[in-house]
Design a protein around this motif. Structure first.
Motif, mmCIF file in Angstrom:
data_model
loop_
_atom_site.group_PDB
_atom_site.id
_atom_site.type_symbol
_atom_site.label_atom_id
_atom_site.label_comp_id
_atom_site.label_asym_id
_atom_site.label_seq_id
_atom_site.Cartn_x
_atom_site.Cartn_y
_atom_site.Cartn_z
ATOM 1 N N ILE A 14 -5.426 5.869 -0.040
ATOM 2 C CA ILE A 14 -6.572 5.148 -0.149
ATOM 3 C C ILE A 14 -7.863 5.636 -0.892
ATOM 4 O O ILE A 14 -8.109 6.996 -0.536
ATOM 5 C CB ILE A 14 -6.933 5.008 1.218
ATOM 6 C CG1 ILE A 14 -5.689 4.142 1.989
ATOM 7 C CG2 ILE A 14 -7.995 4.090 1.405
ATOM 8 C CD1 ILE A 14 -5.688 4.075 3.359
ATOM 9 N N THR A 15 -8.504 5.070 -1.759
ATOM 10 C CA THR A 15 -9.589 5.565 -2.243
ATOM 11 C C THR A 15 -10.934 4.438 -1.925
ATOM 12 O O THR A 15 -10.502 3.323 -2.115
ATOM 13 C CB THR A 15 -9.393 5.824 -3.656
ATOM 14 O OG1 THR A 15 -10.806 6.161 -4.367
ATOM 15 C CG2 THR A 15 -9.084 4.642 -4.481
ATOM 16 N N GLN A 16 -11.822 5.247 -1.545
ATOM 17 C CA GLN A 16 -13.287 4.531 -1.166
ATOM 18 C C GLN A 16 -13.997 4.319 -2.561
ATOM 19 O O GLN A 16 -15.158 3.960 -2.546
ATOM 20 C CB GLN A 16 -13.823 5.001 -0.287
ATOM 21 C CG GLN A 16 -13.111 5.107 1.111
ATOM 22 C CD GLN A 16 -13.077 3.785 1.880
ATOM 23 O OE1 GLN A 16 -13.698 2.815 1.613
ATOM 24 N NE2 GLN A 16 -12.096 3.522 2.518
ATOM 25 N N SER A 17 -13.675 5.173 -3.687
ATOM 26 C CA SER A 17 -14.523 5.092 -4.816
ATOM 27 C C SER A 17 -14.617 3.800 -5.467
ATOM 28 O O SER A 17 -13.434 3.123 -5.470
ATOM 29 C CB SER A 17 -13.745 6.129 -5.901
ATOM 30 O OG SER A 17 -13.553 7.443 -5.286
ATOM 31 N N PRO A 18 -15.837 3.441 -5.966
ATOM 32 C CA PRO A 18 -15.790 2.147 -6.595
ATOM 33 C C PRO A 18 -15.120 2.182 -7.762
ATOM 34 O O PRO A 18 -14.907 3.114 -8.525
ATOM 35 C CB PRO A 18 -17.565 2.206 -6.995
ATOM 36 C CG PRO A 18 -18.134 3.258 -6.049
ATOM 37 C CD PRO A 18 -17.247 4.145 -5.968
ATOM 38 N N TYR A 48 -4.522 2.080 -2.726
ATOM 39 C CA TYR A 48 -5.449 1.017 -2.238
ATOM 40 C C TYR A 48 -6.694 1.460 -2.632
ATOM 41 O O TYR A 48 -7.471 2.525 -2.338
ATOM 42 C CB TYR A 48 -5.173 0.766 -0.717
ATOM 43 C CG TYR A 48 -6.003 -0.413 -0.302
ATOM 44 C CD1 TYR A 48 -6.035 -1.438 -0.724
ATOM 45 C CD2 TYR A 48 -7.125 0.201 0.604
ATOM 46 C CE1 TYR A 48 -6.864 -2.597 -0.178
ATOM 47 C CE2 TYR A 48 -7.916 -0.997 0.993
ATOM 48 C CZ TYR A 48 -7.806 -2.047 0.701
ATOM 49 O OH TYR A 48 -8.636 -3.163 1.185
ATOM 50 N N PHE A 49 -7.404 0.538 -3.337
ATOM 51 C CA PHE A 49 -8.610 0.537 -3.620
ATOM 52 C C PHE A 49 -9.605 -0.151 -2.951
ATOM 53 O O PHE A 49 -9.691 -1.467 -2.924
ATOM 54 C CB PHE A 49 -9.028 -0.047 -5.370
ATOM 55 C CG PHE A 49 -8.481 1.271 -6.246
ATOM 56 C CD1 PHE A 49 -9.143 2.097 -6.739
ATOM 57 C CD2 PHE A 49 -6.956 0.890 -6.622
ATOM 58 C CE1 PHE A 49 -8.303 3.059 -7.767
ATOM 59 C CE2 PHE A 49 -6.470 1.900 -7.447
ATOM 60 C CZ PHE A 49 -7.018 2.854 -8.012
ATOM 61 N N ALA A 50 -10.413 0.394 -1.821
ATOM 62 C CA ALA A 50 -11.140 -0.354 -0.953
ATOM 63 C C ALA A 50 -12.322 -1.021 -1.533
ATOM 64 O O ALA A 50 -13.065 -2.240 -1.051
ATOM 65 C CB ALA A 50 -11.475 0.403 0.264
ATOM 66 N N GLN A 51 -13.016 -0.193 -2.411
ATOM 67 C CA GLN A 51 -14.362 -0.658 -2.954
ATOM 68 C C GLN A 51 -14.315 -1.273 -4.308
ATOM 69 O O GLN A 51 -14.617 -0.306 -5.375
ATOM 70 C CB GLN A 51 -15.423 0.425 -3.036
ATOM 71 C CG GLN A 51 -15.550 1.184 -1.690
ATOM 72 C CD GLN A 51 -16.282 0.143 -0.701
ATOM 73 O OE1 GLN A 51 -17.149 -0.623 -0.804
ATOM 74 N NE2 GLN A 51 -15.785 0.438 0.674
ATOM 75 N N GLN A 92 -11.389 -8.019 -0.317
ATOM 76 C CA GLN A 92 -10.516 -7.188 0.471
ATOM 77 C C GLN A 92 -9.760 -6.142 -0.293
ATOM 78 O O GLN A 92 -8.820 -5.665 -0.106
ATOM 79 C CB GLN A 92 -9.546 -7.977 1.240
ATOM 80 C CG GLN A 92 -10.383 -8.502 2.579
ATOM 81 C CD GLN A 92 -9.152 -9.187 3.485
ATOM 82 O OE1 GLN A 92 -9.216 -10.421 3.616
ATOM 83 N NE2 GLN A 92 -8.514 -8.388 4.391
ATOM 84 N N GLY A 93 -10.313 -5.625 -1.521
ATOM 85 C CA GLY A 93 -9.790 -4.641 -2.334
ATOM 86 C C GLY A 93 -8.628 -4.998 -3.232
ATOM 87 O O GLY A 93 -8.415 -6.010 -3.466
ATOM 88 N N ARG A 140 0.862 -1.364 0.034
ATOM 89 C CA ARG A 140 0.228 0.115 0.045
ATOM 90 C C ARG A 140 0.724 1.348 0.198
ATOM 91 O O ARG A 140 0.402 2.285 -0.523
ATOM 92 C CB ARG A 140 -0.872 -0.052 1.203
ATOM 93 C CG ARG A 140 -2.091 -0.946 1.140
ATOM 94 C CD ARG A 140 -3.071 -0.662 2.190
ATOM 95 N NE ARG A 140 -3.866 -1.844 2.523
ATOM 96 C CZ ARG A 140 -5.056 -1.927 2.985
ATOM 97 N NH1 ARG A 140 -5.387 -0.508 3.757
ATOM 98 N NH2 ARG A 140 -5.769 -2.797 3.226
#
Lengths: 384, 399
Positions: B383-387, B167-170, B369-370, B162
């Protein structure tokens, strides 16, 4: 990953690794963090009072900082960090300049000399062991000095081939797997793997050259109890722990040397099995300390040393494959740590000066009151 | 760099192309320090079965050493002469493998491994120069899939990776594998040299057969592993056959000694498979360590343009000679942990190739898990939470 450039000479890299280790230790919580100091013997000449018993635990399958004292590794050794280090003097920089094979390296730890024989041969150490120095100088019987060893390869570690010492003055070596391998009982096969270094699924078997009956007689072990215990465990090192606890309870020897080996499963290249083994080793070390606190013969009378024989290869060394092996001879694979605790040994103390793994024997010898005549190491002054 | 005029006796039974190459550089090899000569002769002996990239590298190395050396190159090469040698140093030329085995043991015995490391590290600068000189600009792309069959864990994934990428969480991973394959297939259609595109899988192969992509599937190699296990078992019945001797024995094995290779594998691939299974004395036999080690060796040797690797659950038992069904239960969650470090090692090995800064590296968890992406356009430590989807990430990295 440690931020230490790879092209530095070994000692310089080792020094930087030590700085990193100290930083890791300072991330601990509570009293341990507050009380960490860099120790120095200073000018005092007062003799300390040591324990009359000594237990040495070596890891015959090194573990790296990343999986132990580094922030990301602390999850695997909670008991060593929170229970043992606050009671110990901790050396952050122990360098092994010898051959990085487990038997020959452990033999080097026991003789205080870098032994040079073939790691995979069944050979006695060339130089006298601490067991021989102790038994000869203190006139101790065979049942007072024990080695609990993980595999057939270690069967001759108890005594050297040195002309002035030798088998009659050595330790009694017990190989728990050999004890378990009697007859055709296949239930224990998962515990009997002799080595993790190669394809060798050679299950450990009785060596006809060994006097196992003598060992069993001295050990006074109920094989029924031993086998019952073996049915409920998943690791060979737990067999070694069982034997150690049995010895402490029933024979209370002055000197016990245990080599734990589970961590060497890392050679299979499976990180999860490697870290599981580190967690188990952490638990076994804590259980030993609990036993020291519990057993009247050992409580407040025991010097305990814990040290890996060496480390494992660094991730950033292109000639290796990270944690899997210890074949590059790089600084990380040669640099490890040592933990010492007991009466007369400072608590919650770290020592950052570089020392060598062969320094263990002269230190132990001073505590045990014997003369390590042929050892090449130097005593760890901070403990003496 | 001829330092002596007398020709040395070279190995007598080299494969044809290797023999020609050795003959061409006989003067150079005869004049080199024994350790260096033996190392190069071992490389030369593998020449017929090398991937194109490593052939070029070996030829480049020999040419570099044959050219008039700079003072620095001369210093590095001559430093090998100061290494302590075992008896029979002349075997370096006639029996290089045996010589190097004896030399390595001798180094440990006389505690000179650090001196050897320093020589080897200095020589690495020559290899780096050769690689740079040979490098043809091409963007490289590696995609790693992990977590097949594993539970979504509370233990965070990609902790080592990371900090070097985003890191793409979604991430929607449902079409990721198909998308990755389609992207790779499209790239492979450009018709580069053989072995430029690779797929390595630890589980039952799900990729369709391809003539443009080199494929290595762990389960497909079971018959080869079984034959290997039989041979090793037989060897181990010989008295005094310790781990070191078993290792030496395995290093001598060739495809002709084994059987059960998948039909689609050519001779070069079969030699590669034998190397993979026998390096480290067969300790790379778990599915996860097989994938990690294969990816490492493919990167080092074939220097591929694209590589898609997919980790799968492994058995719990780490011993390849033990095949009892009771020990063959799968451990998907343990494999996830293995694959996490395996993905990190793959990125480390990728970074060792030229032009690493432009390389696209994506690791994606099939257990939800991304994903992490390292390369052009990806901020380190973000880190991004964007789909997102794998396809989208590749687009972002390519623009």
């Amino acid at each position: 990953m440690l931020d230490v450039p790879v092209n530095l000479p070994l000692l310089e890299r080792a020094t930087q690794l030590a700085i990193s280790r100290r930083r890791f230790l300072r991330t601990l919580t509570g009293a341990a963090t507050a009380n960490l100091v860099v120790a120095s013997r200073g000018s005092t000449t007062m003799r300390r009072s040591y324990g009359s018993k000594s237990i040495i635990v070596t890891f015959g399958g090194g573990a790296r900082d990343q999986e132990t004292f580094a922030p990301e590794g602390q999850q695997y050794i909670p008991r060593i960090l929170t229970e043992l280090i606050p009671r110990s003097t901790f050396y952050t920089q122990v360098i092994n300049r010898g051959i990085l094979g487990h038997y020959v390296a452990n033999a080097g730890l026991a003789t205080g000399c870098y032994e040079s024989f073939n790691n995979f041969a069944s050979i006695q150490p060339t130089n006298p062991t601490i067991f021989e120095y102790y038994r000869q100088d203190r006139r101790r019987p065979a049942e007072d000095v024990w080695v609990i060893a993980p595999s057939n390869g270690f069967s001759r570690i108890g005594a050297s081939s040195h002309y002035a010492y030798g088998s009659s003055r050595g330790a009694t070596v017990v190989l728990p797997k050999q004890l378990l391998s009697v007859g055709d009982d296949h239930r224990f096969e998962s515990l009997l793997r002799d080595s993790y270094e190669g394809p060798a699924s050679n299950l450990i078997s009785r060596d006809p050259r060994r006097d196992n009956e003598m060992v069993e007689r001295l050990l006074r072990l109920s094989m029924t109890d031993f086998k019952d215990h073996a049915r409920n465990i998943s690791s060979p090192d737990e067999l070694s722990l069982y034997i150690a606890l049995h010895l402490m309870r029933n024979l209370a020897p002055s000197l016990i040397w245990i080599t734990l080996h589970d961590i060497d499963i890392a050679h299979a290249g499976a990180f999860s099995l490697y870290t599981e083994a580190i967690e188990r080793t952490d638990r076994i070390c804590a259980e030993l300390v609990h036993a020291l606190d519990r057993e009247p013969e050992y409580k407040d009378r025991t010097n305990l040393f814990i040290l890996p024989d060496f480390g494992r290869d660094a991730d950033d060394d292109a000639s290796g494959n990270g944690f899997q092996h210890h074949r590059t001879g790089d600084a990380l694979s040669r640099t490890t740590w040592l933990l010492a605790m007991g009466p007369g040994i400072r608590k919650n103390t770290t020592v950052d000066r570089p020392v060598e793994s062969i320094d263990l024997v002269p230190t132990l010898a001073q505590m045990l009151g014997c003369e390590p005549r042929f050892s090449q190491g130097r005593p760890l002054t901070e403990l003496l | 760099m001829s330092l002596t005029t007398s020709f040395r006796e070279l190995p007598s039974q080299l494969p044809p192309l290797a023999d020609t190459l050795a003959a061409k550089h006989r003067a150079l090899l005869s004049g080199l320090p024994p350790v260096l000569a033996a190392s190069l002769l071992i490389e030369i002996s593998r020449y017929d079965w090398m991937f194109p990239a490593e052939r070029k590298e070996l030829e480049g190395q020999l040419q570099f050493l044959s050219a008039t050396p700079t003072a620095e190159t001369q210093r590095i090469v001559l430093s090998f002469r100061s290494l302590p040698l075992p008896a029979e140093a002349s075997a370096a030329w006639s029996h290089p493998k045996l010589f190097l085995q004896a030399f390595t043991a001798h180094l440990w015995q006389v505690h000179a491994t650090e001196q050897w490391r320093q020589c080897a590290e200095a020589y690495g600068s020559i290899l780096d120069q050769v690689r740079k000189d040979l490098f043809v600009s091409a963007s490289r792309s590696v995609v790693v899939f992990l977590g097949q069959g594993a539970n979504k864990s509370t233990r965070p994934l990609f902790s080592q990776l990371r900090k070097h990428g985003t890191y793409f969480a979604q991430i929607d991973h449902t079409a990721a594998l198909d998308d990755a394959r389609a992207i790779q297939e499209k790239r492979a259609l450009k018709g580069e040299q053989p072995y430029a595109h690779w797929q390595i899988e630890g589980g039952k192969p799900t990729a369709p057969p391809s003539t443009r992509i080199s494929q290595l599937f762990y389960p497909e190699l079971k018959p080869v592993r079984d034959v290997l296990a039989q041979l090793v078992r037989k060897e181990m019945t010989i008295a005094e056959m310790g781990p070191e001797k078993v290792r030496s024995y395995m290093m001598t094995l060739e495809p002709a000694d084994l059987s059960g290779f998948p039909e689609h594998q050519d001779t070069v691939m079969r030699h590669f498979v034998v190397n993979i299974l026998c390096d480290g004395s067969g300790t790379q036999n778990l599915s996860t360590s097989f994938v990690q080690w294969s990816a490492r060796e493919v990167l080092r040797r074939a220097q591929p343009t694209t590589m898609l690797i997919r980790f799968a659950p492994r058995v719990r038992n780490a011993d390849f000679l033990d095949v009892r069904p009771t020990n063959l239960a799968l451990d998907a969650n343990g494999a996830l942990i293995d694959a996490d470090i395996g993905a990190y090692y793959t990125w480390l090995n990728l970074r060792r190739l030229p032009n690493a800064a432009t390389t696209q590296f994506i690791a994606i968890a099939e257990n939800g898990q991304g994903a992490v992406a390292i390369g052009p356009g990806m901020s380190a430590g973000a880190i991004t939470q964007s789909p997102a989807t794998l396809k989208k990430i590749v687009e972002w990295m390519s623009t």
